[in-house]
Structures are given as C-alpha cells and as structure tokens.
Scaffold this motif. Structure first.
Motif, PDB file in Angstrom:
ATOM      1  N   GLU A   1      39.689-100.380 -50.449  1.00  0.00           N
ATOM      2  CA  GLU A   1      40.071 -99.017 -50.063  1.00  0.00           C
ATOM      3  C   GLU A   1      39.498 -98.086 -51.113  1.00  0.00           C
TER       4      GLU A   1
ATOM      5  N   LEU B   1      55.312-101.718 -36.744  1.00  0.00           N
ATOM      6  CA  LEU B   1      54.213-101.621 -37.702  1.00  0.00           C
ATOM      7  C   LEU B   1      52.871-101.949 -37.074  1.00  0.00           C
ATOM      8  N   PHE B   2      51.819-101.331 -37.604  1.00  0.00           N
ATOM      9  CA  PHE B   2      50.462-101.798 -37.334  1.00  0.00           C
ATOM     10  C   PHE B   2      50.156-102.853 -38.388  1.00  0.00           C
ATOM     11  N   SER B   3      50.220-104.132 -37.976  1.00  0.00           N
ATOM     12  CA  SER B   3      49.990-105.185 -38.960  1.00  0.00           C
ATOM     13  C   SER B   3      48.711-105.927 -38.617  1.00  0.00           C
ATOM     14  N   PHE B   4      48.120-106.558 -39.597  1.00  0.00           N
ATOM     15  CA  PHE B   4      46.871-107.279 -39.383  1.00  0.00           C
ATOM     16  C   PHE B   4      46.718-108.337 -40.457  1.00  0.00           C
TER      17      PHE B   4
ATOM     18  N   PRO C   1      47.735-105.065 -52.476  1.00  0.00           N
ATOM     19  CA  PRO C   1      46.714-105.946 -51.908  1.00  0.00           C
ATOM     20  C   PRO C   1      45.442-105.886 -52.755  1.00  0.00           C
TER      21      PRO C   1
ATOM     22  N   LEU D   1      49.937-101.325 -42.162  1.00  0.00           N
ATOM     23  CA  LEU D   1      49.777 -99.916 -42.539  1.00  0.00           C
ATOM     24  C   LEU D   1      51.145 -99.375 -42.922  1.00  0.00           C
TER      25      LEU D   1
ATOM     26  N   PHE E   1      38.753-104.045 -41.185  1.00  0.00           N
ATOM     27  CA  PHE E   1      40.151-104.406 -40.972  1.00  0.00           C
ATOM     28  C   PHE E   1      40.486-103.984 -39.547  1.00  0.00           C
ATOM     29  N   SER E   2      40.536-104.949 -38.632  1.00  0.00           N
ATOM     30  CA  SER E   2      40.793-104.584 -37.242  1.00  0.00           C
ATOM     31  C   SER E   2      42.130-105.168 -36.805  1.00  0.00           C
ATOM     32  N   PHE E   3      42.720-104.555 -35.807  1.00  0.00           N
ATOM     33  CA  PHE E   3      44.016-105.016 -35.321  1.00  0.00           C
ATOM     34  C   PHE E   3      44.203-104.579 -33.887  1.00  0.00           C
TER      35      PHE E   3
ATOM     36  N   PHE F   1      49.043-108.055 -43.650  1.00  0.00           N
ATOM     37  CA  PHE F   1      49.141-106.696 -44.165  1.00  0.00           C
ATOM     38  C   PHE F   1      49.740-105.782 -43.101  1.00  0.00           C
TER      39      PHE F   1
ATOM     40  N   PHE G   1      37.846 -97.983 -45.674  1.00  0.00           N
ATOM     41  CA  PHE G   1      38.283 -99.377 -45.850  1.00  0.00           C
ATOM     42  C   PHE G   1      37.153-100.338 -45.509  1.00  0.00           C
TER      43      PHE G   1
ATOM     44  N   PHE H   1      47.660 -99.632 -46.974  1.00  0.00           N
ATOM     45  CA  PHE H   1      48.342-100.803 -46.403  1.00  0.00           C
ATOM     46  C   PHE H   1      48.894-101.661 -47.535  1.00  0.00           C
ATOM     47  N   GLU H   2      49.952-102.390 -47.219  1.00  0.00           N
ATOM     48  CA  GLU H   2      50.601-103.264 -48.205  1.00  0.00           C
ATOM     49  C   GLU H   2      50.769-104.648 -47.578  1.00  0.00           C
ATOM     50  N   HIS H   3      51.135-105.624 -48.421  1.00  0.00           N
ATOM     51  CA  HIS H   3      51.550-106.910 -47.872  1.00  0.00           C
ATOM     52  C   HIS H   3      52.768-106.672 -46.988  1.00  0.00           C
TER      53      HIS H   3
ATOM     54  N   GLN I   1      52.699-107.332 -55.414  1.00  0.00           N
ATOM     55  CA  GLN I   1      51.485-106.704 -55.941  1.00  0.00           C
ATOM     56  C   GLN I   1      50.792-105.889 -54.844  1.00  0.00           C
TER      57      GLN I   1
ATOM     58  N   GLU J   1      44.700-115.470 -45.740  1.00  0.00           N
ATOM     59  CA  GLU J   1      45.353-114.439 -46.539  1.00  0.00           C
ATOM     60  C   GLU J   1      46.645-114.003 -45.853  1.00  0.00           C
TER      61      GLU J   1
ATOM     62  N   ARG K   1      47.275-103.863 -30.684  1.00  0.00           N
ATOM     63  CA  ARG K   1      48.686-103.705 -30.371  1.00  0.00           C
ATOM     64  C   ARG K   1      49.025-104.575 -29.177  1.00  0.00           C
TER      65      ARG K   1
ATOM     66  N   ARG L   1      43.728-111.002 -42.506  1.00  0.00           N
ATOM     67  CA  ARG L   1      42.313-111.285 -42.741  1.00  0.00           C
ATOM     68  C   ARG L   1      42.101-112.774 -42.566  1.00  0.00           C
TER      69      ARG L   1
END
Lengths: 436, 436
Positions: A123, B65-68, A9, B79, A66-68, B77, A111, B47-49, A7, B74, A70, B70
């Motif tokens: 979003e 990937l840029f992943s993050f 998000p 980008l 939504f922060s991340f 996710f 976002f 962004f997706e799962h 699905q 959860e 590297r 919550r």
C-alpha cells in the motif's frame, strides 16, 4: 496465558503522529504544486470492477491485484493498483461536458499484491497529474514542468534533477529509415525488440532486432546523433524527421527547463502502451521518482470518445526516501510550521494574456516563472487576441488578477475585483509585484 | 458494435472537481477542529488481518466486511469497516512510550459490504477523535466538546445541536436500586433488556425486563427524575448515586456546553461494548451526526496494557447531507477561498496555565473559549502549580505563547519566543489580544 497481539499486514504502514506529519508534508507539496499549475483534484472509489483493470493492462495484471468478490453473484472487484483507469472512466462518462484541455490531479493510496521490498510496498501513496483533450508539444512540456516544479518546491537544485525523454515518433522515424515497414504492427514489433536491449547481451540484442527487420547498432548510432542535437538545442534537419521532438524542446525552453531534459531514444519501456513521448524524472542521475507519457487510446478503450491524454505518476515511498537521503525532509518542528502555512491559492493569482502576436512569446515563460515563485498562474487556451474576451476567460476562471502583456517582456497588472490597472512595467517587476 | 463502458461499484462515489472541493471542505473542518483541540493525526493500513476485526466485534461482523485472501496460505484480510481496531493496535504496540493522555485523530475512508441506501454507502469517509490513557469526567467532557465544536465551526447555531448522553454507571445504579444483582453478568443482561425498549410493545418490554430481574416502568420513572435533575443542573443526592454524571455535568459547564447536553438513560445501545458514558450528537432534534463513548477494555483485548479510552466517530455522508439541507455548504466560489485559507496552527497558539489554585477554575473555560474563537489552545495535564515547570511544558509542546492566569478571570500573556510578558488583563482582553 499469552495475549493475542496483532501486526499490520506485511507491506503496509502504520503512521504515528511524526510519520503522518511527514506524509502530510509530501501530500501538501503535491497538492500545492498541482494547484499552482491549474490542475483540479478528483477522486474515485478505492476499489473498482476488476475488468476496468484488465481492459487496460490485460489478464496478466490479475496476479498483482488484491481482488475480491461479494456473495450472491456480484462481479469481481479489485483494490486500485493505479488511478489512471478510474480517471479514464470518469473522463469518458462526461467527455462532452468537460473543458479542453481538462487538467486533473489525484493523490491517494494504491495497492499492489507484490512481495514488499525497499521502495516498493503493498500500500503506497501515489500522485497523478493528467492533461486530457489536447495533443501538442505545449501540453507535453506542461506535464513535464509540473513534475520538475514539484522537485524544485521540495528543495532540489536544478543540477540534481534530470528528465529523460523517450519519443515514440522519433524512434519510429529512425526505425523506418533503417528499413522497418511503416505499419503499426511492424513498428510495434521493432519497439518491443528495442525494449529488450537493457536485458540482453549485445549479440542477442542484435539477433532480436534482426528478427524485427533492423540493425540494433545502426539504431543506436542514429539515435546518438539525434540525442546530441537535442542536448545542444540543434534542431536542424537530420536524416530523419525530428520535428516532433524539436517542437517539444522549444516548449521546454519557454518554460525554462530545456537544459534539464535529455532525449534518450533507448527508452522504449511502455511505448507499447504509450502513444507519444514517455518521460522519467530522475534525481541525482540514478533514482526515478516520477514517470509518465502520452496515452491517446485509453479513453476510447473504456467507452469514451477518442481523446488525447498525457500524464505522470509519482509515489510517496521513493520520494520520501530521496528527501531523507538528501537532507530535504524538514525537521519535526519545521513540519509543524510548514503544515500550518496557507495552501496554494485555489483561485488563480495571475491570468496571463497577450495583447498582440508579439507579446505571445512572453506568456508561457511568465506563467512558468510565476508558478515557480509559488503562485497559481494560468493562461488562456483560446487563440483569440481580443483582450476583452480573454479578460472574461480570466474572470470565468475566478482569477484575482490578469497580466496583460503588450510585448514579450512588458505588461500591466489588472486587478479583476477593483478593475484597477497598473502602469506598464517590465516582466521582472510584474513578478516582484505579484509575489508580495 | 457496442463499446464496453464501466461504472463505479454500487455504493461508491466518483468525485469530480466540484464534489471533491466539498469533500475537502468537510475534511478541513475535521482536521482544523482536531488540531485546535490538541489532537495529533495518525493513520494505518486500509486493510487489516481479518481477526483484528473479529476480536473486537465477533464473527458476526464478517458478513459486513469486504474480505479477501492472498494465494499461498496467507491469512485473510479485510478492508477496514472502522478505524478503532487499528488505533487500538497502534496504541497497544507503543503504550509505554506514549503520553497520558494521548489524543489522536484520524480521517480516511471506511468500507461496509452492506446494501447501499441514502446516507449509507459502501465506501465513506470517517472522522475519529480518541483520548487514551486517562479516565475522568474532564476527558469525557473534552471528547464531547470536540464534536460540538466541529458543528459550531460548520455554522450550526447552539439551538440546532444537542448531545444525548447515556451513562452505564447511572443506569447500573438504577438497576441495582431496583433489585438487580450487583454482578457484571446480571447488570449486562439488564442493559441488553433495556436496549430492546425501542423495538418492543410496552407489555413485551416489561416481560423482558422482568426476566432480567427488574421493572421496566420503575426504571423509566427513576431515570426520568435523574434526567430532569441533569437538565436543571441539580446534582443533589437522589435515591441512587449520580456522582459520576454530576461530575460530567460540571465539566461540560466549564466548557460552556452543558446546556446543549441532555441525559438520556434510555440509551443502552452499545453499552455492551462501551464501558462508561455513550453519546450521540444530534442536529435539529433528529439526525445523529456523531456518536461515541468510553471503551476501557479494547486496548487490552488487542494485547496492550489495561488502558482507559474514549472516542467518537462522524461520517461524511450524513454530515454533508445535513450541511446541504441547512444551507451551510459553502458555494463553489466560496469553497475556493475557504480551502486556500491557512489551516489551524499545528503549534499551540496559547498554552493556559494556572499560577495558583484559585486561578485553576479559569483554565478550562478559557481553553474552550480560545478554541471556539478558532485558536489551537492547550493546558497542561500536570497538576503542579510551579509556573516554571508549566512553562517548560508549554515550550516542550512548541506553543507560541503561554497564558498565565493569576485569578480565574485575569492573567498575562507570555510570548515564548521573545519571553516578553504582557500586563495583567481580564480574560476577555486575553481572548481579544490572542485572536489578532
């Protein structure tokens, strides 16, 4: 064996072709309106260094982002919750090379890591228009007019649209007249107290105001008198100095939208961040579809020179809901034709010039009228009356034609490619001729 | 005291007005070309799962990937590094309600957490066109034609464009003729060995091929013979079955682009993922600006029914570099006019119908010619010769006009609003009449 399914998000959207056409329609309304008003489009990264957001909004915003990060010790990033910090960064980096005023628009996705609900997604699309480098009631009125014209272009009738305007300047004048000390600190504290009005019982509200050194009911009484004066266009001197808002009303009247605007001195929301007027555009007396205000401190905050600025934002989610509720979202078939139509002309179609002081009063009303008739119209930000210089300005801005007003309601059309000039004609004929 | 200043994250771009106009030009080329070819636009979340990406590409992709995440448990996710997994998810969710074929395009921003370098950024624009639900050489040729037409619309001349086509089917035929077992596993292993050719010394390459059960030099020799046959249009039976690629060549010829296409059976890149042809569009013999192929397994992998699919992607970074190098990026003034021009018509301008079997050979060449002349043209995916039914199809697809071919090179134009039919005329006159 059950297949794995996926699905989107929560709080994000899938756009199949029909939904995408509706979104593209909203985006086209935004873009065309911006271009007709002389704004140029910009864009920046979808994510920024996290500290660009905290420098504007404080650490409190982090939980909404939504922060991340590297690997390898790089700094934190965050998906943009809004575009204004990026706009400020872009302006600050080239401030000295940019024209005054600089008129920029932006429309992309933002976002927010909030719990999704009706009208609020994680979003969403956002449209911003900002005018930087000039502080005047004219520029304030120009910004409000863009938001109003968008709704007119979308099919709303004047009676359905209202603009609520709050004014930091007038609110502070009332507060001072009620005994609040004329320091930034004392006034800021009083504005914060006012902001709590909507959420508190009257007696608790009075107590808050009392702590900030003024009477809440006295504020309300003086505010009401000034609000009524604004509504009737009475700008006579009241007990406090209302000159800032009286000048704004004159400019709104020149653009033909004064009657849709009301002064609401209870609005204090955001005045801790905003430095001048704030405004909300409201449809059918209830739903705020756009909001903004003057923010003269932000460019300096991100490392640029002190720069006045005003802007507003509009989201696609609430706008689309309102269009659908009011029957203003075109049918699927109509969308195919609407999206095939030419966009607004990127080159100005008319550059309006005053040949003398008397003609000057006609410039802004004509520009507003041309824009509302679907044309890209501009006027000069120069104060000279030298028609030759103003025509050079028109040519530098790549305008197809100039309109040279000789009085407030008569003028000539000059084709800037052929240099052919029309006979003198009334303004109504100028609009009709250019519209063809 | 030094002021705090901010930069864009490394590998991302700021778009001031001039840069934004150039990007909008590329996006307009993409959108107009897609629409002319009958594709409908879709979009999904930015962004997706995370597992939507790992199910397609394996865990190895996570580092790119840029992943993050919550708070509160959860799922992760990321980008989007590409759009195809989202497209597959959208198709799988509504597969039974969607037409066959379904033609979708998409153009938005993607993200890769790689070290930025010339031509490779961390945030970039990507254009995808995909045709789902039908597996045939016609559909394969249609997909290639879209990418070629984009470059023609951008101003490239035929001699500057070439399409390198690889074929899993023909590669496997050669491998089998060289003794590789006719099992998926053995063939897959052999394809992986072939893929290493470019990176290995000849003797090491031979060793790899030997391990997979065939002679690399023998593969090359047979491949070269088939490649030459494809170049000259000779489709006579060779030692191996080349029928799949011979049929593709016939379809490419019908669309007028066979001469720009070369068969390259050394291409094995991606054949582990792709299930049919793969192709790369190359400008000036060196720079790949687009690439794609057939991927008949993906929709099922994300939970949908088994569905054939072919698609390609093109990025904005390399395309803009090539346009600039070749002097094909319009000047700033030209951009203002180009972006004001109408977009491609969302409603088909011509829906081409064959009135009988003899006329059928004219349909696809005419559709291709109309599209290349700037029109949105379509034909029916139905096989009936019932003109009434085909006209209903044209009307259902909202076409302005139908072209009813009575032979492969003569036909009539029927206005679907007025129902007025023209006299019979040669195809060249049909194109000229519709172009006005």
């Amino acid at each position: 064996m059950a297949k794995q399914t996926f699905q989107a998000p929560s709080g994000t959207r899938d756009f199949y072709p029909v939904e995408l056409l509706r979104r593209r329609y909203v985006e086209k309304l935004w873009r065309d309106t911006s271009i007709r008003h002389g704004f140029a489009e910009i864009d920046g990264p979808t994510f920024e260094h996290l500290d660009l957001y905290t420098v504007k909004s404080g650490e409190g915003i982090v939980s909404e982002l939504f922060s991340f990060k590297r690997d390898g010790g790089e700094k934190d990033f965050a998906l943009r919750p809004e575009f204004t910090p990026t706009l400020a960064r872009l302006y600050a980096a080239k401030a000295n090379a940019l024209p005054k005023p600089t008129k920029w628009f932006w429309q992309q996705t933002c976002f927010r890591a909030e719990r999704p609900q009706r009208g609020r997604l994680r979003e969403f699309m956002q449209w911003n228009c900002d005018i930087l480098g000039e502080q005047s009631p004219r520029v304030d009125a120009d910004a409000i007019a863009v938001a109003v014209d968008l709704l007119i272009a979308a099919g709303f009738k004047p009676g359905q649209i209202s603009v609520k305007i709050g004014s930091r300047a007038v609110a502070c004048e009332i507060l001072k007249s009620l005994g609040v000390a004329a320091t930034d600190e004392a006034l800021q504290q009083a504005l914060v107290a006012l902001d709590k009005a909507a959420k508190l019982r009257p007696e608790d509200f009075e107590a808050e105001c009392g702590k900030a050194g003024f009477s809440g009911s006295a504020y309300r009484e003086r505010a009401r008198a000034i609000e009524s004066g604004f509504a009737t266009g009475s700008t006579e001197a009241s007990r406090v100095d209302v000159s800032s808002i009286a000048a704004l009303r004159t400019e709104l009247a020149a653009l033909g939208i004064a009657d849709w605007c009301t002064l609401d001195l209870n609005i204090a929301r955001g005045l801790a961040y905003y430095t001048g007027i704030v405004f909300e555009v409201i449809v059918d007396g209830e739903r705020a579809v756009a909001g903004g205000g003057r923010y003269d401190n932000l460019i300096e905050l991100v490392g640029g020179p002190a720069t006045p600025a005003i802007g507003f934002g509009m989201g696609d989610v609430v706008l689309a809901l309102v269009l659908q509720d009011k029957g203003l979202m075109p049918s699927d078939d109509e969308l195919l034709d609407l999206l095939s139509a030419p966009s607004a002309s990127y080159r100005p179609q008319a550059f309006v010039i005053a040949a003398n002081d008397a003609a000057d009063a006609g410039v802004r009303p004509l520009v507003a009228q041309l824009r509302r008739a679907g044309m890209h119209a501009r006027s000069s930000s120069k104060t000279t009356r030298n028609v030759g210089k103003l025509l050079q300005d028109a040519a530098a801005q790549k305008s197809h034609r100039a309109v040279i007003l000789e009085t407030a309601d008569t003028g000539k059309i000059k084709d800037l490619t052929t240099q052919v000039e029309s006979a003198l004609m009334p303004v109504a004929d100028i609009v009709a001729t250019l519209r063809i």
